[in-house]
Design a protein around this motif. Structure first.
Motif, PDB file in Angstrom:
ATOM      1  N   GLY A  30      41.107  76.872  32.238  1.00 57.04           N
ATOM      2  CA  GLY A  30      40.340  78.001  31.693  1.00 57.04           C
ATOM      3  C   GLY A  30      40.346  79.190  32.648  1.00 57.04           C
ATOM      4  N   LEU A  31      40.170  78.932  33.940  1.00 54.18           N
ATOM      5  CA  LEU A  31      40.211  80.025  34.922  1.00 54.18           C
ATOM      6  C   LEU A  31      41.585  80.691  34.926  1.00 54.18           C
ATOM      7  CD1 LEU A  31      38.288  78.372  37.878  1.00 54.18           C
ATOM      8  CD2 LEU A  31      37.660  80.548  36.808  1.00 54.18           C
ATOM      9  N   ARG A  32      42.635  79.867  34.918  1.00 50.83           N
ATOM     10  CA  ARG A  32      43.987  80.438  34.908  1.00 50.83           C
ATOM     11  C   ARG A  32      44.178  81.354  33.704  1.00 50.83           C
ATOM     12  NH1 ARG A  32      47.246  74.750  36.210  1.00 50.83           N
ATOM     13  NH2 ARG A  32      46.733  74.686  38.431  1.00 50.83           N
ATOM     14  N   ALA A  33      43.758  80.852  32.534  1.00 52.34           N
ATOM     15  CA  ALA A  33      43.978  81.619  31.300  1.00 52.34           C
ATOM     16  C   ALA A  33      43.082  82.850  31.245  1.00 52.34           C
ATOM     17  CB  ALA A  33      43.738  80.727  30.084  1.00 52.34           C
ATOM     18  N   GLU A  34      41.796  82.670  31.528  1.00 53.07           N
ATOM     19  CA  GLU A  34      40.838  83.778  31.394  1.00 53.07           C
ATOM     20  C   GLU A  34      41.124  84.891  32.393  1.00 53.07           C
ATOM     21  OE1 GLU A  34      38.475  84.332  29.194  1.00 53.07           O
ATOM     22  OE2 GLU A  34      38.859  82.444  28.108  1.00 53.07           O
ATOM     23  N   LEU A  35      41.608  84.527  33.573  1.00 50.65           N
ATOM     24  CA  LEU A  35      41.881  85.549  34.589  1.00 50.65           C
ATOM     25  C   LEU A  35      43.352  86.012  34.554  1.00 50.65           C
ATOM     26  CD1 LEU A  35      39.899  84.036  37.643  1.00 50.65           C
ATOM     27  CD2 LEU A  35      39.080  85.683  35.951  1.00 50.65           C
ATOM     28  N   SER A  36      44.110  85.515  33.570  1.00 48.17           N
ATOM     29  CA  SER A  36      45.537  85.881  33.420  1.00 48.17           C
ATOM     30  C   SER A  36      46.345  85.670  34.696  1.00 48.17           C
ATOM     31  CB  SER A  36      45.687  87.345  32.979  1.00 48.17           C
ATOM     32  OG  SER A  36      44.982  87.564  31.809  1.00 48.17           O
ATOM     33  N   LEU A  37      46.135  84.513  35.313  1.00 49.48           N
ATOM     34  CA  LEU A  37      46.816  84.209  36.579  1.00 49.48           C
ATOM     35  C   LEU A  37      48.167  83.579  36.267  1.00 49.48           C
ATOM     36  CD1 LEU A  37      43.674  82.671  38.320  1.00 49.48           C
ATOM     37  CD2 LEU A  37      44.509  85.038  38.486  1.00 49.48           C
ATOM     38  N   PHE A  38      49.114  84.413  35.835  1.00 53.60           N
ATOM     39  CA  PHE A  38      50.359  83.865  35.302  1.00 53.60           C
ATOM     40  C   PHE A  38      51.367  83.468  36.387  1.00 53.60           C
ATOM     41  CE2 PHE A  38      51.059  88.370  35.789  1.00 53.60           C
ATOM     42  CZ  PHE A  38      52.341  88.438  36.297  1.00 53.60           C
ATOM     43  N   SER A  39      51.166  83.973  37.595  1.00 55.54           N
ATOM     44  CA  SER A  39      52.182  83.756  38.628  1.00 55.54           C
ATOM     45  C   SER A  39      51.665  82.829  39.730  1.00 55.54           C
ATOM     46  CB  SER A  39      52.595  85.097  39.224  1.00 55.54           C
ATOM     47  OG  SER A  39      53.519  84.910  40.264  1.00 55.54           O
ATOM     48  N   ASN A  40      52.188  81.628  39.747  1.00 58.77           N
ATOM     49  CA  ASN A  40      51.702  80.598  40.664  1.00 58.77           C
ATOM     50  C   ASN A  40      52.717  80.408  41.792  1.00 58.77           C
ATOM     51  OD1 ASN A  40      51.222  76.998  40.371  1.00 58.77           O
ATOM     52  ND2 ASN A  40      50.134  78.436  41.642  1.00 58.77           N
ATOM     53  N   LEU A  41      52.286  80.722  43.003  1.00 59.58           N
ATOM     54  CA  LEU A  41      53.181  80.605  44.153  1.00 59.58           C
ATOM     55  C   LEU A  41      52.863  79.323  44.901  1.00 59.58           C
ATOM     56  CD1 LEU A  41      52.920  84.237  45.579  1.00 59.58           C
ATOM     57  CD2 LEU A  41      54.112  83.409  43.539  1.00 59.58           C
ATOM     58  N   ARG A  42      53.849  78.457  45.014  1.00 63.43           N
ATOM     59  CA  ARG A  42      53.660  77.182  45.697  1.00 63.43           C
ATOM     60  C   ARG A  42      54.692  77.017  46.788  1.00 63.43           C
ATOM     61  NH1 ARG A  42      51.416  72.744  41.376  1.00 63.43           N
ATOM     62  NH2 ARG A  42      49.564  73.959  40.897  1.00 63.43           N
ATOM     63  N   PRO A  43      54.325  77.415  47.987  1.00 67.46           N
ATOM     64  CA  PRO A  43      55.265  77.258  49.096  1.00 67.46           C
ATOM     65  C   PRO A  43      55.377  75.802  49.512  1.00 67.46           C
ATOM     66  CG  PRO A  43      53.207  78.297  49.854  1.00 67.46           C
ATOM     67  CD  PRO A  43      53.052  78.027  48.389  1.00 67.46           C
ATOM     68  N   SER A  65      47.529  81.797  42.777  1.00 71.77           N
ATOM     69  CA  SER A  65      47.782  82.088  41.368  1.00 71.77           C
ATOM     70  C   SER A  65      47.349  83.524  41.133  1.00 71.77           C
ATOM     71  CB  SER A  65      46.982  81.148  40.471  1.00 71.77           C
ATOM     72  OG  SER A  65      47.239  79.803  40.836  1.00 71.77           O
ATOM     73  N   LEU A  66      48.311  84.370  40.782  1.00 72.78           N
ATOM     74  CA  LEU A  66      48.050  85.819  40.785  1.00 72.78           C
ATOM     75  C   LEU A  66      48.134  86.428  39.398  1.00 72.78           C
ATOM     76  CD1 LEU A  66      50.361  86.652  43.832  1.00 72.78           C
ATOM     77  CD2 LEU A  66      47.878  86.292  43.872  1.00 72.78           C
ATOM     78  N   ASP A  67      47.346  87.484  39.192  1.00 70.89           N
ATOM     79  CA  ASP A  67      47.492  88.267  37.970  1.00 70.89           C
ATOM     80  C   ASP A  67      48.401  89.454  38.267  1.00 70.89           C
ATOM     81  OD1 ASP A  67      46.058  90.305  39.181  1.00 70.89           O
ATOM     82  OD2 ASP A  67      44.324  90.185  37.842  1.00 70.89           O
ATOM     83  N   ARG A  68      48.544  90.381  37.319  1.00 72.02           N
ATOM     84  CA  ARG A  68      49.497  91.462  37.520  1.00 72.02           C
ATOM     85  C   ARG A  68      49.058  92.440  38.611  1.00 72.02           C
ATOM     86  NH1 ARG A  68      51.570  94.157  33.553  1.00 72.02           N
ATOM     87  NH2 ARG A  68      51.254  92.601  31.939  1.00 72.02           N
ATOM     88  N   ASP A  69      47.759  92.448  38.936  1.00 67.16           N
ATOM     89  CA  ASP A  69      47.277  93.391  39.940  1.00 67.16           C
ATOM     90  C   ASP A  69      47.081  92.761  41.316  1.00 67.16           C
ATOM     91  OD1 ASP A  69      47.053  95.380  37.915  1.00 67.16           O
ATOM     92  OD2 ASP A  69      45.207  94.389  37.261  1.00 67.16           O
ATOM     93  N   GLY A  70      47.448  91.510  41.465  1.00 69.53           N
ATOM     94  CA  GLY A  70      47.327  90.874  42.775  1.00 69.53           C
ATOM     95  C   GLY A  70      45.991  90.181  42.994  1.00 69.53           C
ATOM     96  N   LYS A  71      45.118  90.246  41.992  1.00 63.98           N
ATOM     97  CA  LYS A  71      43.922  89.420  42.099  1.00 63.98           C
ATOM     98  C   LYS A  71      44.368  87.965  42.008  1.00 63.98           C
ATOM     99  CE  LYS A  71      39.632  88.121  39.931  1.00 63.98           C
ATOM    100  NZ  LYS A  71      38.425  88.570  39.281  1.00 63.98           N
ATOM    101  N   GLY A  72      43.700  87.100  42.738  1.00 69.13           N
ATOM    102  CA  GLY A  72      44.220  85.752  42.715  1.00 69.13           C
ATOM    103  C   GLY A  72      43.203  84.661  42.903  1.00 69.13           C
ATOM    104  N   MET A  73      43.639  83.472  42.527  1.00 66.04           N
ATOM    105  CA  MET A  73      42.868  82.264  42.799  1.00 66.04           C
ATOM    106  C   MET A  73      43.706  81.425  43.773  1.00 66.04           C
ATOM    107  SD  MET A  73      41.068  79.682  40.175  1.00 66.04           S
ATOM    108  CE  MET A  73      42.450  78.867  39.385  1.00 66.04           C
ATOM    109  N   TYR A  74      43.048  80.902  44.780  1.00 64.26           N
ATOM    110  CA  TYR A  74      43.739  80.192  45.855  1.00 64.26           C
ATOM    111  C   TYR A  74      43.205  78.780  45.936  1.00 64.26           C
ATOM    112  CZ  TYR A  74      45.307  84.812  46.712  1.00 64.26           C
ATOM    113  OH  TYR A  74      45.897  86.030  46.518  1.00 64.26           O
ATOM    114  N   GLU A  75      44.111  77.836  46.034  1.00 66.85           N
ATOM    115  CA  GLU A  75      43.670  76.438  46.081  1.00 66.85           C
ATOM    116  C   GLU A  75      44.714  75.596  46.786  1.00 66.85           C
ATOM    117  OE1 GLU A  75      43.924  74.449  42.197  1.00 66.85           O
ATOM    118  OE2 GLU A  75      44.758  76.278  41.368  1.00 66.85           O
ATOM    119  N   PRO A  76      44.252  74.517  47.423  1.00 64.38           N
ATOM    120  CA  PRO A  76      45.215  73.558  47.954  1.00 64.38           C
ATOM    121  C   PRO A  76      45.928  72.909  46.776  1.00 64.38           C
ATOM    122  CG  PRO A  76      43.000  72.641  48.008  1.00 64.38           C
ATOM    123  CD  PRO A  76      42.862  74.073  47.591  1.00 64.38           C
ATOM    124  N   ILE A  77      47.192  72.518  46.942  1.00 63.07           N
ATOM    125  CA  ILE A  77      47.860  71.977  45.754  1.00 63.07           C
ATOM    126  C   ILE A  77      47.543  70.488  45.546  1.00 63.07           C
ATOM    127  CG2 ILE A  77      49.737  73.625  46.196  1.00 63.07           C
ATOM    128  CD1 ILE A  77      51.600  71.220  45.992  1.00 63.07           C
TER     129      ILE A  77
END
Ligand code: IPM
Ligand code: MG
Length: 360
Positions: A94-107, A268-280
């Protein structure tokens, strides 16, 4: 201006590892002038227990108003029998969808100090540094229709839908090309174009985009081969871009190359660089509450947050260096312990990171 950070500890080991990450934020504000305002909220099973919803409106509100969200983990066996919309994972989705966090970076980075923690031979993994860019708000995770229906013969049939619109492929493609440009300039797009129409379109759109990024070398790979290549010769990859479900699977495989999923952060980032950060890693219910979980992936998530959402790259470098020096000193939580290292708990590991962040 003060940065607003929403802290969502969640379930299982989430609260323990988040506590150490908060101490890192505290010392950055006490000693290095980081201006940060923290607000905590419930998510996942904990939120369900307290408020009857895995993603309460009040939590969503806190997350929306923040510049960045730091999340621990969600899930646990006690919530597995709930109806799907009430399960902890829905808090995350829900957080991913509601905040439009479409880009997930997993190093997936192998720390030289941990080369023995990998199950692969040192020569195969040493120096490994891959970035998986996973599409996070589309594909089969969110496609409609979905459900379980009863067929004419009375048998049940489960169904999900794998869909990607051109615009969704294009925006994740751009994310990945931009990242590749700042790294080694190589991008591998992973799909199943030999079988799936969605993948055929994916490949077309990514290929078209490549014309705008002539400085990036693009290749394509089928997902089954990509899974094999990841364990055969992982260092051939720089940046990989793929859809939601393939990315879910490949990023776990890539994580394990590094020896410990307990070391890897994500953004996990939206188009403006707002993001959610979490351990994988997940909520690890088997060790929750014991004070033995590795807090470093969460600490490194703070670093990614500083870098990608808060524009504090210098502080991110400090956090990365602190983690490096703690590993150099031989301290390890149980998940990354090996011969000649000293095993410590969550709190001691946090203490060591905080000490390494103390100004001289
Ligand atoms: C992940 C996790 C989640 C996912 C689950 C917990 C819903 O596996 O972040 O990779 O499948 O995306
Ligand atoms: Mg996963």
């Amino acid at each position: 201006m003060s940065h607003k950070v929403a802290i969502l500890p969640g379930d299982g080991i989430g609260p323990e590892i988040i506590a150490e990450a908060v101490r890192v934020l505290d010392i950055l504000s006490a000693e290095y002038g980081l201006a940060v305002e923290i607000e905590q909220a419930d998510v996942g099973g904990t939120a369900y227990d307290a408020q009857g919803q895995p993603l309460p409106d009040s939590t969503l509100q806190v997350a929306r108003e923040a510049d960045a969200v730091l999340l621990g983990s969600v899930g646990g066996p006690q919530w597995e029998s709930l109806d799907r919309p009430l399960r902890p994972e829905q808090g995350l989705l829900g957080l991913r969808a509601e905040l439009s966090l479409f880009s997930n970076l997993r190093p997936a980075i192998l720390y030289p100090q941990l080369v023995d923690a990998s199950t692969l031979k040192p020569e195969v993994v040493s120096g490994l540094d891959i970035m998986i860019v996973r599409e996070l708000t589309g594909g089969i995770y969110f496609g409609q229709p979905r459900g379980v229906r009863t067929l004419d013969n009375g048998e049940q049939q489960g169904f999900n839908t794998l869909v990607y619109a051109e615009s969704e492929i294009e925006r994740i493609g751009r994310s990945a090309f931009e990242i590749a440009r700042k790294r080694d300039g190589r991008l591998c797009s992973v799909d199943k174009a030999n079988v799936l129409e969605v993948s055929e379109l994916w490949r077309q759109v990514i290929t078209r985009l490549a014309e705008e990024y002539s400085d990036v070398e693009l290749s394509h790979m089928y997902v089954d081969n990509a899974a094999m290549q990841l364990v055969r010769e992982p260092k051939q990859f720089d940046v990989m871009v793929t859809g939601n479900m393939f990315g879910d699977i490949l990023s776990d495989a890539a994580a394990m190359l590094t020896g410990s999923i307990g070391m890897l952060p994500s953004a996990s980032l939206d188009r403006d660089g707002k993001g959610m950060y979490e351990p994988i890693h997940g909520s690890a219910p088997d060790i929750a509450g014991q004070g033995v979980a590795n807090p470093l992936a969460t600490v490194l998530s703070v670093s990614m947050m500083l870098r990608y959402s808060l524009d504090e790259a210098a502080l991110a470098d400090r956090v990365d260096a602190a983690v490096g020096s703690v590993l150099d000193s031989g301290l390890r939580t149980a998940d990354i312990a090996s011969a000649n290292t000293q095993t410590v708990g969550t709190r001691e590991m946090g203490d060591a990171v905080v000490a390494a962040l103390q100004p001289e």
